[in-house]
Design an enzyme around this catalytic site. Sequence first.
Site, PDB file in Angstrom:
ATOM      1  N   ASP A 141      15.077 -46.660  50.765  1.00  0.00           N
ATOM      2  CA  ASP A 141      14.041 -46.073  51.604  1.00  0.00           C
ATOM      3  C   ASP A 141      14.619 -45.815  52.996  1.00  0.00           C
ATOM      4  OD1 ASP A 141      11.363 -45.652  52.886  1.00  0.00           O
ATOM      5  OD2 ASP A 141      10.620 -46.422  50.979  1.00  0.00           O
ATOM      6  N   HIS A 205       8.169 -46.111  57.445  1.00  0.00           N
ATOM      7  CA  HIS A 205       7.967 -45.874  56.005  1.00  0.00           C
ATOM      8  C   HIS A 205       8.554 -46.986  55.130  1.00  0.00           C
ATOM      9  CE1 HIS A 205       8.408 -43.958  52.034  1.00  0.00           C
ATOM     10  NE2 HIS A 205       7.398 -43.195  52.389  1.00  0.00           N
ATOM     11  N   SER A 531       4.120 -42.787  47.704  1.00  0.00           N
ATOM     12  CA  SER A 531       5.083 -43.711  48.322  1.00  0.00           C
ATOM     13  C   SER A 531       4.495 -45.109  48.407  1.00  0.00           C
ATOM     14  CB  SER A 531       5.391 -43.272  49.762  1.00  0.00           C
ATOM     15  OG  SER A 531       6.440 -42.361  49.802  1.00  0.00           O
TER      16      SER A 531
END
Length: 597
Positions: A141, A205, A531
């Site tokens: 990621d 994220h 996600s």
Amino acid sequence: MTNLQLLTFLYLLLFAAFLVNCHSQEKKVYVVYMGEKQNADITVASVQQNLHYPILERVLGSSVAAKESLVYSYGRSFNGFAAKLSDEEVARFSDMEGVVSVLPNTKLQLHTTRSWDFIGLPSDLYVPNSKGEDVIIGMIDSGIWPESHSFSDEGFGPPPAKWRGKCITENNFSCNNKIIGARYYNHEKYYIETDIKSPRDPTGHGTHTASIAAGREVRGASYFGHGKGIARGGAPNARIAVYKACWYYGCSIADILAAFDDAIADGVDVISVSFGVLGFEYTNDPVAIGSFHALRKGILTISSAGNFGPSRAVVSNCAPWLLTVGASTMDRKFITKLVLGNGQIFTGVGVNSIDLNGTQFPLIWGGDAANYSANSFSQTSKGCYPGELNSHKVKGKFVLCEQRSTGIGVLMADGAGIIMPVQTFDEPAFPFSFPATLLTEEEIAKVLGYIRSSEKPVATILVAEAWKDNLAPIVAPFSARGPNMLAPDVLKPDLVAPGAEILAAWSPVASPSIEPTDTRTTNFFINSGTSMSCPHVTGVAANLKTINPTWSPAAIKSALMTTSYMMDPKKARKRKRICLRVWSTQPVNCSEPRTSL
Ligand SMILES: *[C@@H]1O[C@H](CO)[C@@H](O)[C@H](O)[C@H]1NC(C)=O
Ligand SMILES: *[C@@H]1O[C@H](CO)[C@@H](O)[C@H](O)[C@H]1NC(C)=O
Ligand SMILES: *[C@@H]1O[C@H](CO)[C@@H](O)[C@H](O)[C@H]1NC(C)=O
Ligand SMILES: *[C@@H]1O[C@H](CO)[C@@H](O)[C@H](O)[C@H]1NC(C)=O
């Protein structure tokens, strides 16, 4: 950064992307994928390089050229390399025996709907011991924020003996007994100002996804007071290994494969990837290739389905050996109310965190605030895009806009808040940096009617409330749907999990709203996308692996898929007639009586 600086910055970024493209017209980075690794004993990267230089030399003509060309040598877990090649060299490698495929080094996008998908901008812009401490989750990621309370190692012992990974401690990054390994990959060495050259996550994220999969209990977690409660990941006792392959510009194929090559050899138990490509053959798809070699080592890869829903046949990560996760809604839904001067109340989609204490603001329709000297007129300014609005007319007011945006156009014209359309009330709410709420088009028309019929239209936007959504779960509108275009007989996605309005850990340096220039700080953020649904399943898979260490990836996947159940039996009984929306070019009319189903 001011808004103007932001725009200038975006232009520079585009320009830089243009330069990179021009420069690489002769030679571009390609991945030459050669399947299974040849020598089981090779685990040292430098030894593997010696294997790849001769192959490169044969095609490029000299050892100097070969050395200059090589970008990555894969070989810890599978065979192949990344190198700078011309079109002609690519053709020669493609014909070479032993080469499975040659992949152009395109960039993949993270499957969050935050900002770019939301605003409709093209995204290429750029758990043994019973506690699970022996299970290691590999997160590929955008990195992680190691100081987040979600990743505290309190009470954890040293990493399990099988662990062969390492921690890159550059730039003030450190691991602990929770985050036991961290590496980063950026072969282009292209960093923008906000990128951090370490496994640290400046975007939020990777921190969000890792905390959903394996975050520890954090009490009193909230987004500026919203969603307050205990935040906890699916497998709070699992260890995390971080592989940062995603940067501001996206995640490039060469970097993703380097991450898989390491993660598999390092000894992770499951891998979680929240990005993907659409429609690439398996031999050209880095997630399909990486996860295939992971599977060969008994490691299950969980991946996101993508956010191109509700269209059909838009699911990413279609390889049958992947566990592909779509997104559903949850029973908690954030709403933000708009109260008009005449007392009318509209319940909109939104996570407004700014308390106006009931203060009313003048309300104007974007179409009445065109900046004529910027060649804008009512029909364009009603969309409220940057540059369209006259700041004299908009300053200090709420603006009713007929297009969805980040709200930057209203911000630039000094507006005080924004009311925008949303297609359905089912869509997830996104946090803005200023008061905002999203209404359906019929409601927008009603607000416009109020503006037109009143002399001094005013309104206020209330702080967000969390509502119980009795219809949940439904498949989130953005969640990618099947069928699988590559192999229609392989059903994808495999599962759905919560992916709408998920509260999880965030990087304090990342923007707390969809406005990149928002300077407020939050340690938890509400985000939506596949996600976010993917790491929910990663956490559950890690728990299964803890309880059943000998289970194969297929066994874990099968267990998860065959034990899912209807969450609302009442609803199922009420819906007597099932309308199967098959994929066809003919529109299906679900109101038509069907007896065959
Ligand atoms: C390193 O990170 C810690 C934790 O965030 C912070 O307190 C410290 O100031 C940082 N040091 C530097 C040199 O950035
Ligand atoms: C609303 O009230 C709170 C608490 O009194 C205050 O902190 C905040 O600044 C006020 N907001 C506005 C927009 O006046
Ligand atoms: C109108 O647009 C022009 C040109 O972009 C800009 O210079 C000007 O400041 C704008 N006027 C107002 C009142 O927003
Ligand atoms: C769908 O079928 C119903 C019942 O037959 C009909 O009333 C309706 O007009 C149809 N809708 C469309 C879009 O064809």
